[in-house]
Design a protein around this motif. Structure first.
Motif, PDB file in Angstrom:
ATOM      1  N   UNK A  91       0.803  -1.204   0.000  1.00 58.52           N
ATOM      2  CA  UNK A  91       0.000   0.000   0.000  1.00 58.52           C
ATOM      3  C   UNK A  91       0.849   1.272   0.000  1.00 58.52           C
ATOM      4  N   UNK A  92       1.795   1.324   0.968  1.00 57.66           N
ATOM      5  CA  UNK A  92       2.609   2.537   1.096  1.00 57.66           C
ATOM      6  C   UNK A  92       3.365   2.846  -0.186  1.00 57.66           C
ATOM      7  N   UNK A  93       3.865   1.777  -0.819  1.00 58.28           N
ATOM      8  CA  UNK A  93       4.668   1.948  -2.024  1.00 58.28           C
ATOM      9  C   UNK A  93       3.827   2.532  -3.163  1.00 58.28           C
ATOM     10  N   UNK A  94       2.636   1.937  -3.386  1.00 51.40           N
ATOM     11  CA  UNK A  94       1.777   2.428  -4.466  1.00 51.40           C
ATOM     12  C   UNK A  94       1.295   3.839  -4.170  1.00 51.40           C
ATOM     13  N   UNK A  95       0.931   4.059  -2.918  1.00 51.86           N
ATOM     14  CA  UNK A  95       0.450   5.368  -2.493  1.00 51.86           C
ATOM     15  C   UNK A  95       1.531   6.424  -2.745  1.00 51.86           C
ATOM     16  N   UNK A  96       2.738   6.106  -2.287  1.00 49.79           N
ATOM     17  CA  UNK A  96       3.866   7.023  -2.467  1.00 49.79           C
ATOM     18  C   UNK A  96       4.153   7.274  -3.938  1.00 49.79           C
ATOM     19  N   UNK A  97       4.084   6.213  -4.746  1.00 49.46           N
ATOM     20  CA  UNK A  97       4.391   6.360  -6.171  1.00 49.46           C
ATOM     21  C   UNK A  97       3.408   7.325  -6.831  1.00 49.46           C
ATOM     22  N   UNK A  98       2.134   7.237  -6.452  1.00 48.60           N
ATOM     23  CA  UNK A  98       1.132   8.099  -7.081  1.00 48.60           C
ATOM     24  C   UNK A  98       1.280   9.551  -6.603  1.00 48.60           C
ATOM     25  N   UNK A  99       1.724   9.722  -5.337  1.00 45.89           N
ATOM     26  CA  UNK A  99       1.903  11.098  -4.831  1.00 45.89           C
ATOM     27  C   UNK A  99       3.223  11.733  -5.273  1.00 45.89           C
ATOM     28  N   UNK A 100       4.130  10.897  -5.780  1.00 43.62           N
ATOM     29  CA  UNK A 100       5.482  11.366  -6.099  1.00 43.62           C
ATOM     30  C   UNK A 100       5.549  12.587  -7.033  1.00 43.62           C
ATOM     31  N   UNK A 101       4.747  12.620  -8.115  1.00 42.10           N
ATOM     32  CA  UNK A 101       4.840  13.773  -9.031  1.00 42.10           C
ATOM     33  C   UNK A 101       4.628  15.104  -8.330  1.00 42.10           C
ATOM     34  N   UNK A 102       3.986  15.072  -7.185  1.00 44.27           N
ATOM     35  CA  UNK A 102       3.688  16.260  -6.433  1.00 44.27           C
ATOM     36  C   UNK A 102       4.939  16.782  -5.715  1.00 44.27           C
ATOM     37  N   UNK A 103       5.867  15.887  -5.399  1.00 46.37           N
ATOM     38  CA  UNK A 103       7.059  16.273  -4.653  1.00 46.37           C
ATOM     39  C   UNK A 103       8.259  16.538  -5.570  1.00 46.37           C
ATOM     40  N   UNK A 104       8.353  15.793  -6.656  1.00 46.36           N
ATOM     41  CA  UNK A 104       9.512  15.970  -7.544  1.00 46.36           C
ATOM     42  C   UNK A 104       9.454  17.343  -8.207  1.00 46.36           C
ATOM     43  N   UNK A 105      10.593  18.061  -8.233  1.00 51.83           N
ATOM     44  CA  UNK A 105      10.577  19.389  -8.850  1.00 51.83           C
ATOM     45  C   UNK A 105       9.994  19.324 -10.259  1.00 51.83           C
ATOM     46  N   UNK A 106       9.095  20.264 -10.544  1.00 50.82           N
ATOM     47  CA  UNK A 106       8.425  20.260 -11.846  1.00 50.82           C
ATOM     48  C   UNK A 106       9.419  20.310 -12.996  1.00 50.82           C
ATOM     49  N   UNK A 107      10.523  21.019 -12.783  1.00 54.86           N
ATOM     50  CA  UNK A 107      11.480  21.177 -13.874  1.00 54.86           C
ATOM     51  C   UNK A 107      12.054  19.805 -14.274  1.00 54.86           C
ATOM     52  N   UNK A 108      12.205  18.911 -13.307  1.00 49.50           N
ATOM     53  CA  UNK A 108      12.737  17.570 -13.599  1.00 49.50           C
ATOM     54  C   UNK A 108      11.728  16.800 -14.446  1.00 49.50           C
ATOM     55  N   UNK A 109      10.452  16.859 -14.044  1.00 47.93           N
ATOM     56  CA  UNK A 109       9.404  16.188 -14.827  1.00 47.93           C
ATOM     57  C   UNK A 109       9.360  16.783 -16.233  1.00 47.93           C
ATOM     58  N   UNK A 110       9.476  18.108 -16.299  1.00 48.44           N
ATOM     59  CA  UNK A 110       9.397  18.787 -17.595  1.00 48.44           C
ATOM     60  C   UNK A 110      10.529  18.359 -18.525  1.00 48.44           C
ATOM     61  N   UNK A 111      11.770  18.418 -18.054  1.00 50.26           N
ATOM     62  CA  UNK A 111      12.874  18.087 -18.966  1.00 50.26           C
ATOM     63  C   UNK A 111      12.857  16.593 -19.323  1.00 50.26           C
ATOM     64  N   UNK A 112      12.434  15.746 -18.375  1.00 48.94           N
ATOM     65  CA  UNK A 112      12.357  14.320 -18.678  1.00 48.94           C
ATOM     66  C   UNK A 112      11.357  14.064 -19.805  1.00 48.94           C
ATOM     67  N   UNK A 113      10.215  14.763 -19.733  1.00 55.11           N
ATOM     68  CA  UNK A 113       9.227  14.585 -20.798  1.00 55.11           C
ATOM     69  C   UNK A 113       9.730  15.138 -22.133  1.00 55.11           C
ATOM     70  N   UNK A 114      10.540  16.189 -22.058  1.00 56.31           N
ATOM     71  CA  UNK A 114      11.138  16.701 -23.308  1.00 56.31           C
ATOM     72  C   UNK A 114      12.020  15.623 -23.921  1.00 56.31           C
ATOM     73  N   UNK A 115      12.862  15.004 -23.075  1.00 57.82           N
ATOM     74  CA  UNK A 115      13.782  13.968 -23.571  1.00 57.82           C
ATOM     75  C   UNK A 115      12.986  12.828 -24.207  1.00 57.82           C
ATOM     76  N   UNK A 116      11.929  12.377 -23.522  1.00 64.43           N
ATOM     77  CA  UNK A 116      11.113  11.277 -24.049  1.00 64.43           C
ATOM     78  C   UNK A 116      10.420  11.684 -25.345  1.00 64.43           C
ATOM     79  N   UNK A 117       9.786  12.850 -25.300  1.00 63.96           N
ATOM     80  CA  UNK A 117       8.944  13.280 -26.414  1.00 63.96           C
ATOM     81  C   UNK A 117       9.769  13.514 -27.673  1.00 63.96           C
ATOM     82  N   UNK A 118      10.862  14.278 -27.519  1.00 60.37           N
ATOM     83  CA  UNK A 118      11.689  14.542 -28.696  1.00 60.37           C
ATOM     84  C   UNK A 118      12.428  13.265 -29.115  1.00 60.37           C
TER      85      UNK A 118
END
Lengths: 269, 294
Positions: free
Chosen positions: A95-122
C-alpha cells in the motif's frame, strides 16, 4: 484549549496581511490610470480591461488553457477516483509503495518532470505542444485529486453501502444510487481544483509547448513589455477573482453533507 | 480449508485493488518513471553537434558539471536558497498554525481556507507582484519616497537571494500551514493538561510536549517545500537577478538555447539526487533532535 493570546492574534493578522497584500496589489493597479505600477495612484480607469478584452492573442491562449485544463481535470479526476476507491475499500498489498508512487509527481521538482518529458517526447520524434503539456498536467494534478477524494471516501459511513446491498441492490446499483451521490461533491471539487491547478500552471507548460501558448505563457511573454503590462494586470485580476470563487466553491462542496464534527477535517490540501 | 479460501479471497482483493490502481500506476510509469530513466541514460551521452548525439556511454557530462565552477556554484546556491526558504517558511507559519489549532474556537475551517486561498491564485502573478513590490520603481520604494523617508530607491530590495527567499516563502506558505496545522490539531489536549499538572510551565510544555508531537507536520512540510523549490525557475528569473540565478535557470538554458541535452540531463540528475539527499539528512536530524528533547 487556551483562552486568549493577543500577541499570537496580532501575529496572525500581520501574517494575513503579508499573504494577501501582494495578491491584492495587482487588482488595485489594474484600475489605475498609469502604465507604471507606482504609488501614489493616478485615477480610476477601465481602459486596461477594454484592452484586455480586445487582445486577440489572449483569446487563443485562453482557449488553449481551457482546453488543456478541462482535459487534464477530467482525466486526473477519473484516474484518482479509481485509485482512491482502491485505497479506501481494499487492503492493498504494498500500500505505502503504491500510495507514495502516485503522490510522487507532487514532490519531484516540476522542472525535472518537464525536462524528462522533453527527452522522451523529442526522443520519440514527436513535436512538443499542448499534448505533452496536458499529459504532464494530468500527472501533476492526480495526487491532489486523490487526496481530495480519499478524504471524502474515508469520511462516509460504510454501513450505507451495506444497507443498500441488504435491501437487494447489486454492486452496480449500490454504486450508482448510494456511493456515487455521496462522493459526487468531492468529484466536482476535484474537477474544479485540478482545473485551477492546470489553468495556473507555468513551468511544465513553459518547457513542453512549442508555439501554442497557454494563458500563463501569454502573460509571461507580455511581462517584458512595460506598455503591455496594465492589461496583464487586468487579466490577472480577473483570474484571481475567478480562481478564488472556484476554490471557495470546491471547499464548500467538500464539506457538503459531512457530519458536523468532521467539518474541520480537510485532509491533504 | 477455510484458511485456503481466505487466502484466495485476500488475493482477489489484491487483484481488484490493483485493477483500480492500474491507470494511476501506469501513468506514473509512462509519464514520469520512464522519462526520468531515459533522462538518466541521456546524462551519459555526448552532444556532438546541434542535432547529433553520440550515445556511447561516458561519465564526461558529470565531469563537465563538477569541473566548471559555475555549475557547482549554482547547485550550492539552489540548495542554500531552498534550505532558507524551508526554514523561513516553517518559522513564520508555525506560530500561525499553532494559533489556529489551539486558540481559534469558531470557524477554524474558515481560517484555514483564508490562509491557503492565495496559494491557489496564479503562481506566476504572485511572483510577479513581488517583483513589483521590491523593484527599483516598485511599490515599497515609491511609497517610501512619496512619504519622504528616502531620497534614492533602495537597490538591495530586488535582484538578490533574499528577494528569492522572501518570494518563495510567500508562495509556499500553504504547504507548511496545512501539515503543521493537521499535526498540531491532532495532539491530545489531555497530554498538555497532564504536563501542566506535573508542574511544567507553558514554555516547557511547548518544548517537551507540543513541539515534539508536531514533528510529523514539520517533517512533512520540509519534504514538500525543500525538494520542489530547488527546481523553481520563475522566481529566480523574475526577482533573482544574476545573484539569485539558480541551477534550474541553467538547466532551462541547456535544454533551450545552449541545446546540450546530455549536460542538461546530468544537471537534472545531480540536482534531484543532491536535494533528496539533503532532505533526507534534514529529516533524519530533525527526528534525532526531537527524540533527544522529549
Amino acid at each position: 484549549m487556551y483562552n486568549k493570546n493577543n500577541i499570537l492574534f496580532l501575529y496572525a493578522i500581520l501574517y494575513f496581511a503579508f499573504l494577501y497584500i501582494p495578491v491584492m496589489l495587482l487588482p488595485v493597479f489594474s484600475f489605475n490610470d498609469a502604465i507604471h505600477m507606482v504609488f501614489p495612484l493616478k485615477g480610476f480607469t477601465l481602459k486596461w480591461y477594454d484592452q484586455m478584452i480586445n487582445a486577440s492573442r489572449l483569446h487563443q491562449a485562453l482557449f488553449n488553457s481551457i482546453k488543456v485544463g478541462v482535459t487534464a481535470s477530467i482525466f486526473s479526476t477519473l484516474i484518482a477516483l479509481l485509485a482512491a476507491k482502491a485505497f479506501t475499500k481494499y487492503k492493498v498489498r504494498l500500500r505505502q509503495l503504491s500510495y507514495g508512487a502516485i503522490l510522487l509527481p507532487f514532490v519531484i521538482p516540476e522542472i525535472i518532470i518537464a525536462v524528462s518529458l522533453i527527452v522522451l517526447w523529442t526522443g520519440m520524434g514527436l513535436q512538443l505542444g499542448l499534448i505533452p503539456v496536458t499529459i504532464s498536467h494530468v500527472l501533476f494534478c492526480t495526487p491532489f485529486c486523490m487526496l481530495v477524494l480519499i478524504s471524502r471516501m474515508e469520511g462516509f459511513d460504510r454501513n450505507l453501502e451495506e444497507a443498500a446491498m441488504d435491501l437487494g441492490e447489486n454492486a452496480w446499483g449500490t454504486f450508482w444510487r448510494v456511493t456515487f451521490p455521496l462522493v459526487l461533491p468531492a468529484i466536482v471539487a476535484s474537477l474544479l481544483l485540478s482545473f485551477v491547478i492546470s489553468f495556473d500552471e507555468f513551468i511544465l507548460a513553459f518547457f513542453l509547448t512549442s508555439n501554442d501558448q497557454t494563458l500563463p505563457l501569454y502573460m509571461w511573454g507580455q511581462l517584458r513589455f512595460p506598455k503591455k503590462l496594465p492589461h496583464v494586470l487586468a487579466l490577472g485580476a480577473v483570474i484571481i477573482v475567478a480562481t478564488s470563487i472556484i476554490v471557495m466553491l470546491s471547499y464548500w462542496l467538500r464539506n457538503l453533507g459531512k457530519p458536523t464534527d468532521k467539518k474541520s477535517n480537510i485532509g491533504g490540501i | 480449508m477455510i484458511r485456503y479460501w481466505e487466502k484466495i479471497y485476500a488475493k482477489s482483493e489484491n487483484i481488484k485493488a490493483y485493477a483500480l490502481l492500474f491507470p494511476a500506476l501506469l501513468m506514473v510509469i509512462l509519464a514520469m518513471a520512464s522519462p526520468m530513466l531515459l533522462t538518466f541514460v541521456t546524462s551519459f551521452h555526448t552532444q556532438v553537434s546541434m542535432m547529433e548525439i553520440d550515445t556511447t556511454l561516458t561519465l564526461g557530462r558529470y565531469k563537465d558539471f563538477f569541473s566548471k565552477p559555475v555549475y557547482t556554484t549554482l547547485l550550492g546556491r539552489s540548495i542554500k536558497i531552498s534550505f532558507f526558504v524551508t526554514l523561513v517558511t516553517l518559522i513564520t507559519t508555525y506560530p500561525l498554525a499553532y494559533y489556529i489549532a489551539f486558540y481559534v474556537k469558531k470557524n477554524k475551517m474558515l481560517w484555514i481556507v483564508l490562509m491557503t486561498l492565495p496559494f491557489w491564485t496564479s503562481y506566476l502573478l504572485r511572483v510577479f507582484s513581488w517583483k513589483v513590490i521590491l523593484g527599483h520603481k516598485g511599490v515599497v520604494n515609491s511609497a517610501l519616497m512619496a512619504l519622504g523617508m528616502i531620497e534614492e530607491p533602495l537597490g538591495f530590495l530586488i535582484y538578490s537571494q533574499t528577494a528569492v527567499v522572501l518570494t518563495l516563502a510567500h508562495a509556499w506558505a500553504a504547504f507548511a500551514i496545512l501539515p503543521l496545522y493537521v499535526s498540531l490539531d491532532k495532539i491530545d489536549k489531555s497530554l498538555l493538561e497532564a504536563s501542566y499538572d506535573l508542574g511544567n510551565s507553558k514554555f516547557q510544555t511547548f518544548w517537551r510536549v507540543t513541539f515534539p508531537l508536531s514533528l510529523p507536520g514539520v517533517i512533512g512540510a520540509i519534504l514538500i517545500i525543500f525538494i520542489p523549490t530547488v527546481g523553481d525557475y520563475v522566481t529566480p528569473q523574475l526577482v533573482g537577478g544574476t545573484d539569485g540565478r539558480m541551477l534550474s535557470n541553467m538547466i532551462q538554458a541547456l535544454f533551450g538555447r545552449a541545446n546540450n541535452f546530455p549536460l542538461g540531463a546530468a544537471s537534472a540528475v545531480i540536482m534531484l539526487f543532491s536535494v533528496s539527499l539533503v532532505a533526507l539528512i534534514v529529516t533524519y536530524v530533525t527526528r534525532k533532535v526531537s527524540m533527544r528533547m522529549s
